[in-house]
Design a protein around this motif. Structure first.
Motif, short mmCIF file in Angstrom:
data_model
loop_
_atom_site.label_atom_id
_atom_site.label_comp_id
_atom_site.label_asym_id
_atom_site.label_seq_id
_atom_site.Cartn_x
_atom_site.Cartn_y
_atom_site.Cartn_z
N LEU A 219 0.83 -1.20 0.00
CA LEU A 219 0.00 0.00 0.00
C LEU A 219 0.87 1.25 0.00
CD1 LEU A 219 -2.83 1.22 0.12
CD2 LEU A 219 -2.69 1.10 2.62
N ALA A 220 1.93 1.25 0.81
CA ALA A 220 2.85 2.39 0.83
C ALA A 220 3.55 2.53 -0.52
CB ALA A 220 3.88 2.20 1.95
N ALA A 222 2.41 1.55 -3.48
CA ALA A 222 1.45 2.03 -4.47
C ALA A 222 1.16 3.52 -4.29
CB ALA A 222 0.15 1.23 -4.38
N ASN A 223 1.07 3.96 -3.04
CA ASN A 223 0.85 5.40 -2.79
C ASN A 223 2.05 6.22 -3.26
OD1 ASN A 223 -1.72 5.20 -1.68
ND2 ASN A 223 -0.95 4.87 0.39
N ALA A 224 3.25 5.68 -3.05
CA ALA A 224 4.45 6.38 -3.53
C ALA A 224 4.46 6.45 -5.05
CB ALA A 224 5.70 5.67 -3.02
N GLN A 225 3.99 5.40 -5.69
CA GLN A 225 3.93 5.39 -7.15
C GLN A 225 2.92 6.42 -7.67
OE1 GLN A 225 2.60 1.74 -9.39
NE2 GLN A 225 4.79 1.67 -9.86
N LEU A 226 1.78 6.51 -7.02
CA LEU A 226 0.79 7.52 -7.40
C LEU A 226 1.35 8.93 -7.20
CD1 LEU A 226 -2.43 5.86 -5.96
CD2 LEU A 226 -2.07 6.48 -8.35
N HIS A 227 2.07 9.12 -6.11
CA HIS A 227 2.69 10.42 -5.85
C HIS A 227 3.72 10.74 -6.93
CE1 HIS A 227 4.39 13.78 -3.60
NE2 HIS A 227 5.59 13.26 -3.81
N ASP A 228 4.47 9.73 -7.33
CA ASP A 228 5.49 9.92 -8.36
C ASP A 228 4.84 10.32 -9.69
OD1 ASP A 228 8.25 9.59 -9.47
OD2 ASP A 228 7.21 8.05 -10.64
N SER A 251 -5.89 -0.75 -5.80
CA SER A 251 -7.19 -1.28 -5.34
C SER A 251 -7.17 -2.80 -5.19
CB SER A 251 -8.30 -0.88 -6.33
OG SER A 251 -8.19 -1.60 -7.55
N LEU A 252 -6.19 -3.48 -5.81
CA LEU A 252 -6.12 -4.94 -5.71
C LEU A 252 -5.48 -5.43 -4.41
CD1 LEU A 252 -4.86 -5.85 -9.31
CD2 LEU A 252 -7.21 -5.83 -8.47
N ILE A 253 -4.76 -4.57 -3.74
CA ILE A 253 -3.93 -4.99 -2.60
C ILE A 253 -4.72 -5.70 -1.50
CG2 ILE A 253 -2.47 -4.13 -0.72
CD1 ILE A 253 -1.40 -2.06 -2.77
N PRO A 254 -5.87 -5.19 -1.07
CA PRO A 254 -6.60 -5.89 0.00
C PRO A 254 -7.02 -7.31 -0.38
CG PRO A 254 -7.39 -3.65 -0.23
CD PRO A 254 -6.51 -3.90 -1.40
#
Length: 469
Positions: A219-220, A222-228, A251-254
């Protein structure tokens, strides 16, 4: 001493090989080996050399009674001056690999090359970090696997499974890399220490030791990738689509990662458990055997979901066509692997524990997810696979799916944001020209550029309003 025939690198197109070869003082390296072997100086000669993705390997033949051959390995270097961060990453990579190899040699029955001597720093005499290790018998499994009959393949896979089960039993409390502490006790540091700061593909320097299970880590990530995506390539017209792809992956992570499987710790995971790093001997007999696992670079404790995957040499490559001839063979090999692993678990009384066989047989979706996340340079070709796996391959409606997200769905606001940035960028390029306003500027670089030329823009235009916002 270095003979004339060995004084230049093999014909490779990668410039790092020649750069690295020229940096190293090979005569001093051979002298060091002679000293360690208690031989007179010059009692050796350099032989064959190999090059991989990260290292240059040379074989040094000692003139002793046993005609011993040792392996010298040095990290590949890039052209130009290296930064301190770059040198530090290489040093830590070498240090952790040696610690990992010594741990495996001491605490398991898995055969690995014996480290004779090493330096994690660029010593004055050799001029590079290095590992000097014993040469193991045999040939890489990759050189014979395709031509093996079923009985030999079964014999190899059974040994591979024994190795995996032994590594599976060595658990650590964090994901990371093994190092020796000040008192020589074993420590785990973040594996992000290995990351090359000069590598443009490395953007998410997450402290791996900060996450107790894979779901939080990804999750961290993926969030970093979105920020990038948000911060890079300012004004790109494909950012809404790229953003929606990354959002879908998050969205697939959970659904993909179960935190409960990591509660018993992280198994010791080889960094590149591929057939070229599995050495075997007696290949023409019915009793061929694995003699060693080589190349423990980038190895260390990892989450269960990353460990519990098929060996890479029986996994379809993401770029293969649907009719690739090895796909059917891999299906058979994975079925055989499942059968042998379940049998081994039962024989070891592991059936009541968290079953590795169950996790591996259901690991394909996680494998696809990780491929798409780890290799952004191949995003366009790797990325569609997780989508097809989730929604099925009967019909490719990914474009419709993303358009729905962006046009009327949850990502509509993000799309409007990126579209406005596109208008700002177009105005900036129209006023300042293509030579000044490039296509690959980060948001910060674009902002600094606009502030520099702020007086040249209409105060009611997109650029001025964007700067005020």
């Amino acid at each position: 001493m270095v003979s004339p025939s060995d004084s230049s690198i093999s014909s490779s197109t990668d410039p790092r090989f020649q750069i690295t070869f020229d940096i190293v003082n090979w005569e001093q390296f051979s002298s060091l080996a002679c000293t360690l072997a208690h031989l007179p100086q010059g009692s050796c000669h350099w032989g064959k050399q190999l090059s991989g993705g990260y290292n240059l390997v040379r074989f040094l033949h000692l003139h002793d009674a046993q005609e011993t051959t040792v392996v010298a390995r040095v990290p590949l270097r890039k052209e130009g001056a290296m930064s301190e961060e770059h040198d530090s990453a290489i040093s830590k990579r070498v240090e952790s690999e040696v610690v990992t190899m010594k741990y495996v040699e001491t605490h398991t029955s898995i055969a690995v090359p014996h480290v004779l001597h090493y330096s994690a720093q660029a010593e004055e005499n050799v001029r590079s970090p290095y590992i000097l290790m014993s040469k193991v018998d045999g040939v890489p499994l990759s050189s014979v696997w395709n031509n093996m009959d079923n009985d030999r393949r079964r014999h190899v896979l059974r040994q591979v499974i024994d190795i995996l089960l032994e590594l599976w039993s060595h658990r650590f409390d964090k994901k990371g890399a093994l190092f020796n502490g000040a008192d020589d006790s074993l420590c785990i540091y973040s594996s992000s220490l290995f990351e090359d700061p000069d590598d443009t593909e490395i953007r998410h320097r997450l402290l791996t030791t900060s996450y107790s299970h894979a779901a939080d880590y990804w999750l961290a990530y993926a969030n970093a990738q979105l920020h990038d995506i948000d911060e890079s390539n300012f004004g790109s017209d494909i950012k809404p689509y790229t953003h929606s792809q990354a959002w879908f992956m998050r969205s697939l992570i959970p659904a993909l990662f179960d935190p409960s499987i990591d509660v018993h710790g992280c198994p010791l995971s080889p960094g590149d458990f591929h057939s070229q790093n599995i050495m075997i001997t007696d290949v023409n007999s019915s009793h061929l055997r694995i003699t060693a696992i080589i190349d423990w670079e980038f190895s260390g404790p990892d989450f269960v979901s990353s460990f519990a995957q098929y060996p890479l040499f029986i996994v379809d490559h993401p770029h293969w066509d649907n009719d690739h001839p090895l796909r059917k063979r891999n299906v058979r090999d994975k079925a055989l692997f499942d059968e042998l692993l379940l049998e081994a678990e039962q024989n070891c009384n592991l059936i009541d524990d968290l079953q590795l066989s169950h996790l591996i047989s259901n690991s394909y979706s996680i494998y696809l997810f990780q491929q798409a996340m780890y290799f952004p340079a191949m995003y366009s070709s790797v990325y569609p696979l997780p989508f097809a796996y989730v929604f099925g391959n009967k019909e490719d409606f990914s474009a419709d799916y993303y358009c729905a997200l962006m046009e009327n769905g949850i990502l509509n606001k993000d799309k409007k944001h990126f579209n406005w940035e596109r208008e700002v960028w177009l105005e900036a390029q129209q006023v300042l020209g293509e030579e000044v306003v490039g296509r690959n500027l980060t948001k910060k670089e674009f902002q600094d550029l606009m502030l520099k030329y702020q007086d040249r823009f209409d105060k009611n235009g997109d650029v001025s309003r964007w700067l005020e916002s």
